[in-house]
Design an enzyme around this catalytic site. Structure first.
Site, PDB file in Angstrom:
ATOM      1  N   TYR A 153       0.829  -1.215   0.000  1.00  0.00           N
ATOM      2  CA  TYR A 153       0.000   0.000   0.000  1.00  0.00           C
ATOM      3  C   TYR A 153       0.861   1.262   0.000  1.00  0.00           C
ATOM      4  CZ  TYR A 153      -3.881   3.095   0.971  1.00  0.00           C
ATOM      5  OH  TYR A 153      -4.821   4.085   0.879  1.00  0.00           O
ATOM      6  N   PHE A 195      -7.271  20.597 -23.583  1.00  0.00           N
ATOM      7  CA  PHE A 195      -7.849  19.276 -23.770  1.00  0.00           C
ATOM      8  C   PHE A 195      -9.219  19.233 -23.083  1.00  0.00           C
ATOM      9  CE2 PHE A 195      -8.394  14.729 -22.982  1.00  0.00           C
ATOM     10  CZ  PHE A 195      -8.223  14.276 -24.271  1.00  0.00           C
ATOM     11  N   ASP A 196     -10.134  18.445 -23.632  1.00  0.00           N
ATOM     12  CA  ASP A 196     -11.531  18.415 -23.162  1.00  0.00           C
ATOM     13  C   ASP A 196     -11.658  18.199 -21.657  1.00  0.00           C
ATOM     14  OD1 ASP A 196     -10.912  17.508 -25.684  1.00  0.00           O
ATOM     15  OD2 ASP A 196     -12.617  16.166 -25.859  1.00  0.00           O
ATOM     16  N   ASP A 220       0.732  20.086 -20.348  1.00  0.00           N
ATOM     17  CA  ASP A 220      -0.123  18.895 -20.436  1.00  0.00           C
ATOM     18  C   ASP A 220       0.578  17.993 -21.457  1.00  0.00           C
ATOM     19  OD1 ASP A 220      -2.068  17.000 -20.608  1.00  0.00           O
ATOM     20  OD2 ASP A 220      -3.698  18.357 -21.144  1.00  0.00           O
ATOM     21  N   ALA A 274       0.882  14.535 -22.486  1.00  0.00           N
ATOM     22  CA  ALA A 274       0.589  13.155 -22.858  1.00  0.00           C
ATOM     23  C   ALA A 274       1.523  12.644 -23.960  1.00  0.00           C
ATOM     24  CB  ALA A 274      -0.862  13.033 -23.321  1.00  0.00           C
ATOM     25  N   LYS A 316      -0.758   7.478 -23.476  1.00  0.00           N
ATOM     26  CA  LYS A 316      -0.177   7.802 -24.786  1.00  0.00           C
ATOM     27  C   LYS A 316       1.312   7.466 -24.768  1.00  0.00           C
ATOM     28  CE  LYS A 316      -4.162  10.227 -24.803  1.00  0.00           C
ATOM     29  NZ  LYS A 316      -4.798  11.003 -23.754  1.00  0.00           N
ATOM     30  N   HIS A 346     -20.980  13.331 -28.629  1.00  0.00           N
ATOM     31  CA  HIS A 346     -20.465  12.405 -29.646  1.00  0.00           C
ATOM     32  C   HIS A 346     -20.322  10.976 -29.124  1.00  0.00           C
ATOM     33  CE1 HIS A 346     -17.241  14.474 -27.583  1.00  0.00           C
ATOM     34  NE2 HIS A 346     -16.365  13.552 -27.914  1.00  0.00           N
TER      35      HIS A 346
HETATM   36  C1  LIG Z   1      -5.734  11.775 -23.197  1.00  0.00           C
HETATM   37  C2  LIG Z   1      -5.433  13.116 -22.698  1.00  0.00           C
HETATM   38  C3  LIG Z   1      -5.861  13.543 -21.441  1.00  0.00           C
HETATM   39  C4  LIG Z   1      -6.755  12.681 -20.560  1.00  0.00           C
HETATM   40  O1  LIG Z   1      -6.110  11.526 -20.198  1.00  0.00           O
HETATM   41  P1  LIG Z   1      -6.867  10.147 -19.849  1.00  0.00           P
HETATM   42  O2  LIG Z   1      -5.716   9.243 -19.495  1.00  0.00           O
HETATM   43  O3  LIG Z   1      -7.614   9.718 -21.043  1.00  0.00           O
HETATM   44  O4  LIG Z   1      -7.736  10.414 -18.686  1.00  0.00           O
HETATM   45  C5  LIG Z   1      -5.509  14.814 -21.034  1.00  0.00           C
HETATM   46  N1  LIG Z   1      -4.777  15.633 -21.812  1.00  0.00           N
HETATM   47  C6  LIG Z   1      -4.345  15.253 -23.033  1.00  0.00           C
HETATM   48  C7  LIG Z   1      -3.548  16.193 -23.862  1.00  0.00           C
HETATM   49  C8  LIG Z   1      -4.663  13.992 -23.521  1.00  0.00           C
HETATM   50  O5  LIG Z   1      -4.268  13.631 -24.744  1.00  0.00           O
END
Ligand SMILES: *Cc1c(COP(=O)(O)O)cnc(C)c1O
Length: 461
Positions: free
Chosen positions: A72, A124-125, A216, A218, A259, A453
């Site tokens: 843990y 990002f969304d 951000d 990824a 990613k 979507h």
């Molecule tokens: C995919 C992504 C996220 C969200 O990540 P999840 O692992 O799907 O929750 C945030 N920011 C960017 C730029 C992304 O490509």
């Protein structure tokens, strides 16, 4: 090396995928309400819906899984992950999370402020959703070339427009800007990279006014590879030297490890600010898990520690970026309109120019997604009128987005160049017969327009 353009790996284990007939696919499409999200994955031949969480792990990663320490607190696997992250990010403090959006949530809680601006290239969304819930004003300041789908007008179409940023600071006052977030690569306009110069300039400007900068990240390795390829002065630097310099300009970074982590789940919140880290730890404990696992299992952290390193391998990146380009070039040869130059993680087909006779309110890119699935069992995703359309808050009238594309996302290390040929040939067929396609009508949508979507239903016109 010129002729050695094939995959830099060989295949030890195979996962069967199913071929089907056009008749079957027509039926499945109908049952899915003509929405690719509602198809069963087993009925897809080549799945290009997303590059998120779909990577193939290497033999080293699978071996590392077995070493997972599931204690843990203070598990060995955390320290391995921490060391791997520090090596690539050059930042000391690491909080794992279960996915990128959880890191986004923690970041939004710390950096987004009610009534204040969060400047981004293109948010990002999941951050945008968090920011809006918190009452922050998320604005997208990507350079104009970044919104132009029709020409390869700029090598770094993910850059932030510095003048726009300065103007907002002057107009609203620096105290009303709570954070600048640079998404690398810029997901929403085609996986377009951000230059080191732009990251540096944004950071210098923000620093002058004491505004924190967040990356951000990824797709951090893909962005670093583009810098190495396209930016003066970086040709002789290693990928890790480039990633460390990128992160040297920010206070905090978030990452969806689904990613460039080359794993199927996980996220990271990384910072150089001790106080921010303490806050992140508290939020993680409430929402994710204890600080040394944050929603990940020990074995997942082991695989991520290895995957991050593999993603920074230059032979891998050369293959990765060039596979995407290979598909893009193949489509261009057939006259198919795509966003240029191709970005890091997929090819974006311009729905407006592909089906010029289908107006945006009849969802040309969504029509293309359906056509591609019907033609060859290939699943792509619409990023256009359905995904990014919105409604006027007062009149309820629809607002149509600038971007009208179909994204063919390429999973990492999963498909071969022969699969790319299948996709290109299928699109070539559709393009030849493009005049025979009509638009679509949206017949069902969920209550939240920005998420419609995922569950929408359509009919063919
Ligand atoms: C995919 C992504 C996220 C969200 O990540 P999840 O692992 O799907 O929750 C945030 N920011 C960017 C730029 C992304 O490509």
């Amino acid at each position: 090396m010129k002729f050695m353009t094939a995959e830099p790996f060989r295949i030890k284990m195979v996962e069967p995928i199913k071929k089907s007939t056009k008749e079957q696919r027509r039926q499945w499409l109908k049952e899915a309400g003509y929405n690719a999200f509602r198809l069963r994955a087993e009925n897809v031949y080549i799945d290009c819906l997303t590059d998120s969480g779909t990577s193939a792990m290497s033999s080293h990663q699978w071996a590392a899984l077995m070493l997972g320490d599931e204690s843990y607190a203070g598990c060995k696997s955390f320290y391995k992950l921490e060391e791997s992250v520090q090596d690539i990010f050059g930042m000391p403090y690491v909080q794992p999370t279960h996915q990128g959006r959880a890191a986004d949530y923690i970041m939004a809680k710390i950096y987004a402020k009610e009534g204040k601006y969060a400047i981004g290239n293109m948010h990002f969304d999941t951050f945008r959703g968090n920011a809006e819930v918190l009452g922050a004003l998320a604005v997208d300041y990507v350079i104009d070339e970044g919104k132009d789908a029709s020409s390869p007008s700029h090598p770094f179409k993910g850059n932030i427009d510095i003048d726009k940023m300065q103007r907002l600071i002057d107009e609203k006052g620096p105290e009303n800007i709570s954070v600048v977030i640079i998404t690398i690569t810029c997901n929403n306009n085609g996986g377009q990279p951000v230059s080191m110069q732009n990251i540096r300039q944004v950071s210098q400007l923000a620093k002058k006014y004491n505004i924190p900068v967040v990356l951000d990240s990824a797709r951090l390795a893909e962005n670093a590879y583009f810098i190495k390829q396209r930016e003066e002065g970086y040709q002789n630097k290693s990928i890790k030297e480039i990633t460390r310099e990128m992160f040297s300009y920010c206070e905090t970074a978030t990452m969806s490890s689904k990613k460039d982590g080359l794993v199927n789940i996980g996220g990271l919140f990384v910072t150089r600010n001790k106080d921010v880290f303490a806050l992140a730890n508290q939020l993680a404990i409430v929402h994710e898990g204890f600080v040394t696992y944050g929603g990940m299992s020990g074995r997942d952290m082991e695989a991520l520690a290895v995957g991050l390193q593999e993603a920074c391998d230059e032979q891998y990146l050369e293959y990765r970026i060039n596979q995407v380009k290979y598909l893009g070039d193949n489509l261009k040869e057939k006259g198919i309109p795509i966003i240029e130059p191709t970005g890091g993680h997929g090819v974006y087909v311009d729905g407006r120019r592909f089906f010029p006779h289908i107006p945006q309110h009849e969802f040309p890119s969504q029509r293309l997604v359906c056509a591609l699935y019907e033609e060859a069992g290939v699943r792509a995703v619409e990023l256009g009128a359905c995904a990014f359309g919105s409604k006027d808050k007062e009149t309820g009238k629809p607002i149509w987005p600038e971007l009208e594309t179909m994204r063919i996302a390429i999973s990492r290390r999963v498909y071969t160049n022969s699969h790319m040929d299948v996709i290109a040939n299928a699109l070539g067929e559709i393009y030849k017969n493009r005049d025979n396609y009509r638009g679509m009508k949206l017949v069902y949508e969920g209550p939240i327009t920005s998420l419609r979507h995922f569950t929408a239903g359509f009919e063919l016109l």
